[in-house]
Design a protein around this motif. Sequence first.
Motif, short mmCIF file in Angstrom:
data_model
loop_
_atom_site.label_atom_id
_atom_site.label_comp_id
_atom_site.label_asym_id
_atom_site.label_seq_id
_atom_site.Cartn_x
_atom_site.Cartn_y
_atom_site.Cartn_z
N ARG A 123 0.83 -1.21 0.00
CA ARG A 123 0.00 0.00 0.00
C ARG A 123 0.86 1.26 0.00
O ARG A 123 0.56 2.23 -0.70
N LEU A 124 1.94 1.23 0.80
CA LEU A 124 2.84 2.39 0.84
C LEU A 124 3.48 2.63 -0.52
O LEU A 124 3.59 3.77 -0.97
N ARG A 125 3.92 1.57 -1.15
CA ARG A 125 4.54 1.73 -2.47
C ARG A 125 3.57 2.34 -3.47
O ARG A 125 3.96 3.18 -4.28
N ARG A 126 2.30 1.94 -3.42
CA ARG A 126 1.30 2.55 -4.31
C ARG A 126 1.14 4.03 -4.00
O ARG A 126 1.02 4.86 -4.91
N ARG A 127 1.14 4.40 -2.72
CA ARG A 127 1.00 5.81 -2.34
C ARG A 127 2.21 6.64 -2.78
O ARG A 127 2.07 7.80 -3.13
#
Length: 150
Positions: A123-127
């Motif tokens: 999720r962090l990588r997508r953000r």
Amino acid sequence: MAVDRLPDGKWQLTLHDLEPVAVHRLTSDKLHIILAPPCAQPSAADTGAHPVGTAAADPIQIDTAARTVAIDGRQIDVPRLEFDLLAHLVLNPRRAFTRQQLMAAVWPDCRSSDRTVDVHVARLRRRLGPGRRKLISTVFGVGYKYLPTP
């Protein structure tokens, strides 16, 4: 390091030359404190942001006091659990953490699977977006680390 017996019979452990990085309340009478050696400059935990000198070069700025994340100067919204994970990685750059270490440091009272870390990293990588997703690097067979831009 010093170990002393207190008058009430309890033991006290004193660690010299270490500063608290994060404090989590586990129960009403127990705390989980993460310690690290002091930096020559004020620590991010004391100032609420990166130490002077790394903030300009680092594309991700964490303000722990305000609980904000800025990428290349643009503030983004990050949920609490993802903020805690990102802050821990960014405040400890280039250090590889196992999933168990991340769970213990970021969410000490969580009883979920270690794969919870994988979900939050994804999720962090997508953000972070396509240009910044590689800042959170997978260390195969170990876990994850934050690699600021050289």
